[in-house]
Design a protein around this motif. Structure first.
Motif, short mmCIF file in Angstrom:
data_model
loop_
_atom_site.label_atom_id
_atom_site.label_comp_id
_atom_site.label_asym_id
_atom_site.label_seq_id
_atom_site.Cartn_x
_atom_site.Cartn_y
_atom_site.Cartn_z
N LYS A 17 2.71 6.07 9.44
CA LYS A 17 3.89 6.77 9.96
C LYS A 17 5.09 5.83 10.06
CE LYS A 17 1.56 10.43 12.45
NZ LYS A 17 1.36 11.10 13.72
N LYS A 18 4.83 4.59 10.46
CA LYS A 18 5.92 3.62 10.60
C LYS A 18 6.52 3.29 9.23
CE LYS A 18 7.01 -0.24 13.41
NZ LYS A 18 6.50 -1.02 14.51
N ILE A 19 5.66 3.06 8.25
CA ILE A 19 6.14 2.75 6.90
C ILE A 19 6.90 3.95 6.33
CG2 ILE A 19 5.42 2.25 4.52
CD1 ILE A 19 3.18 0.51 5.73
N ASP A 20 6.38 5.13 6.55
CA ASP A 20 7.03 6.35 6.08
C ASP A 20 8.42 6.50 6.71
OD1 ASP A 20 7.02 8.87 4.59
OD2 ASP A 20 6.91 9.82 6.57
N SER A 21 8.52 6.24 8.02
CA SER A 21 9.83 6.37 8.69
C SER A 21 10.81 5.31 8.21
CB SER A 21 9.66 6.32 10.21
OG SER A 21 9.27 5.04 10.62
N ILE A 22 10.33 4.11 7.92
CA ILE A 22 11.21 3.06 7.39
C ILE A 22 11.74 3.49 6.02
CG2 ILE A 22 11.26 0.71 6.46
CD1 ILE A 22 9.31 -0.05 8.75
N LEU A 23 10.86 4.04 5.19
CA LEU A 23 11.29 4.51 3.88
C LEU A 23 12.35 5.61 4.00
CD1 LEU A 23 8.03 4.75 1.74
CD2 LEU A 23 9.98 3.24 1.37
N ARG A 24 12.11 6.54 4.89
CA ARG A 24 13.06 7.65 5.06
C ARG A 24 14.44 7.16 5.54
NH1 ARG A 24 10.40 12.45 4.48
NH2 ARG A 24 8.16 12.37 4.83
N THR A 44 3.17 -5.00 -2.51
CA THR A 44 3.62 -3.87 -3.31
C THR A 44 3.22 -2.58 -2.61
OG1 THR A 44 3.29 -5.14 -5.34
CG2 THR A 44 3.49 -2.78 -5.58
N ILE A 45 4.09 -1.63 -2.65
CA ILE A 45 3.78 -0.32 -2.09
C ILE A 45 4.07 0.71 -3.17
CG2 ILE A 45 6.06 -0.02 -1.08
CD1 ILE A 45 4.74 1.49 1.21
N GLU A 46 3.18 1.66 -3.30
CA GLU A 46 3.40 2.73 -4.26
C GLU A 46 4.08 3.89 -3.53
OE1 GLU A 46 -0.33 3.65 -6.14
OE2 GLU A 46 -0.02 2.06 -7.62
N VAL A 47 5.16 4.37 -4.13
CA VAL A 47 5.93 5.44 -3.52
C VAL A 47 5.91 6.65 -4.46
CG1 VAL A 47 8.19 6.12 -2.63
CG2 VAL A 47 7.43 3.76 -2.40
N THR A 95 10.06 17.32 -10.52
CA THR A 95 9.21 16.30 -11.12
C THR A 95 8.72 15.37 -10.03
OG1 THR A 95 11.18 14.99 -11.63
CG2 THR A 95 10.25 16.25 -13.42
N GLN A 96 7.54 14.82 -10.27
CA GLN A 96 6.96 13.86 -9.34
C GLN A 96 6.41 12.68 -10.13
OE1 GLN A 96 4.00 16.29 -7.29
NE2 GLN A 96 5.32 16.34 -5.50
N PHE A 97 6.54 11.50 -9.57
CA PHE A 97 5.97 10.31 -10.19
C PHE A 97 5.73 9.28 -9.11
CE2 PHE A 97 10.52 10.69 -10.79
CZ PHE A 97 11.00 9.54 -10.20
N ILE A 98 4.85 8.34 -9.42
CA ILE A 98 4.53 7.27 -8.48
C ILE A 98 5.12 5.98 -9.03
CG2 ILE A 98 2.69 5.92 -7.42
CD1 ILE A 98 1.01 8.47 -7.39
N LEU A 99 5.92 5.34 -8.20
CA LEU A 99 6.63 4.14 -8.60
C LEU A 99 6.16 2.96 -7.74
CD1 LEU A 99 9.06 3.27 -10.42
CD2 LEU A 99 10.49 3.64 -8.44
N PRO A 100 5.63 1.90 -8.36
CA PRO A 100 5.28 0.71 -7.57
C PRO A 100 6.54 -0.04 -7.17
CG PRO A 100 4.73 0.38 -9.88
CD PRO A 100 5.28 1.77 -9.75
N VAL A 101 6.65 -0.36 -5.89
CA VAL A 101 7.82 -1.06 -5.37
C VAL A 101 7.35 -2.37 -4.76
CG1 VAL A 101 9.72 -0.97 -3.73
CG2 VAL A 101 9.00 1.11 -4.90
N ILE A 102 7.94 -3.45 -5.23
CA ILE A 102 7.57 -4.79 -4.75
C ILE A 102 8.31 -5.07 -3.45
CG2 ILE A 102 7.61 -7.26 -5.25
CD1 ILE A 102 7.51 -6.42 -8.25
N ILE A 103 7.55 -5.45 -2.42
CA ILE A 103 8.13 -5.82 -1.12
C ILE A 103 8.25 -7.34 -1.15
CG2 ILE A 103 7.88 -5.71 1.39
CD1 ILE A 103 7.88 -2.95 0.16
N ARG A 104 9.47 -7.83 -1.13
CA ARG A 104 9.68 -9.28 -1.19
C ARG A 104 9.59 -9.88 0.20
NH1 ARG A 104 14.38 -8.04 -5.02
NH2 ARG A 104 13.28 -7.92 -6.98
N GLY A 105 8.83 -10.91 0.31
CA GLY A 105 8.71 -11.64 1.56
C GLY A 105 9.78 -12.70 1.66
N PRO A 114 5.11 7.30 0.83
CA PRO A 114 4.30 6.12 0.49
C PRO A 114 2.86 6.55 0.21
CG PRO A 114 4.79 6.17 2.84
CD PRO A 114 5.53 7.30 2.21
N GLN A 115 2.24 5.90 -0.77
CA GLN A 115 0.86 6.20 -1.14
C GLN A 115 -0.02 5.03 -0.71
OE1 GLN A 115 0.11 9.32 -3.07
NE2 GLN A 115 1.99 9.50 -1.88
#
Length: 157
Positions: free
Chosen positions: A118-125, A89-92, A146-156, A106-107
């Motif tokens: 930086k790599k995770i941030d660039s993948i998100l972008r 899971t990654i929090e965005v 507005t700002q909020f933090i959303l948990p995102v599940i990374i599926r393997g 990403p948080q």
């Protein structure tokens, strides 16, 4: 004629009975600013599909479910699960600006050095570029950030 003069004199002098103390403009402004709850918006960000719902809670839930599932789908096809198999899971942090632009950040935990941020941030972008139009939040009839933090599940795989 005397009646008109008396009536006119009474009308001119009686105006002072109707005078009220006019509040100071700054006092009114300060009172109104204190009455506003700045931590809550009148309408949350939304997408066209959620606009059909009339209940504000349902619209909010619709928006967050849409955003979460869309981000998960876009990241399913990427290499995050391969690069970081332990990352489930990654929090965005998502910022919806008044002009309807989005910013994704990403948080990570403060002590996290296991991930290439930086790599995770660039993948998100790269992956999160072509989302449908998101309408910004509304506060007192004005689009707001507005700002909020959303948990995102990374599926393997």
């Amino acid at each position: 004629m005397k009646r008109i003069v008396v009536l006119l004199a009474f009308a001119l002098t009686s105006c002072s009975y109707f005078e009220k103390q006019v509040p100071n403009e700054q006092e009114l402004l300060q009172k109104e600013l204190k009455a506003i709850n700045w931590n809550q918006v009148d309408e949350y960000p939304s997408i066209a599909e959620c606009e059909k719902l009339t209940d504000a809670t349902q619209r909010k839930q619709c928006f967050f479910e849409f955003l979460s599932s869309t981000i998960q789908q876009k990241l399913d096809t990427d290499t995050l699960s391969v690069l970081y198999p332990e990352l489930d899971t990654i929090e965005v942090k998502i910022t919806v600006n008044p002009d309807a632009t989005l910013v994704f950040e990403p948080q990570f935990p403060q002590d996290s050095t296991a991930y290439d941020k930086k790599k995770i941030d660039s993948i998100l972008r790269v992956r999160l570029t072509d989302l449908p139009k998101i309408n910004p939040a509304i506060k007192r009839g004005i689009p707001v950030k507005t700002q909020f933090i959303l948990p995102v599940i990374i599926r393997g795989e």
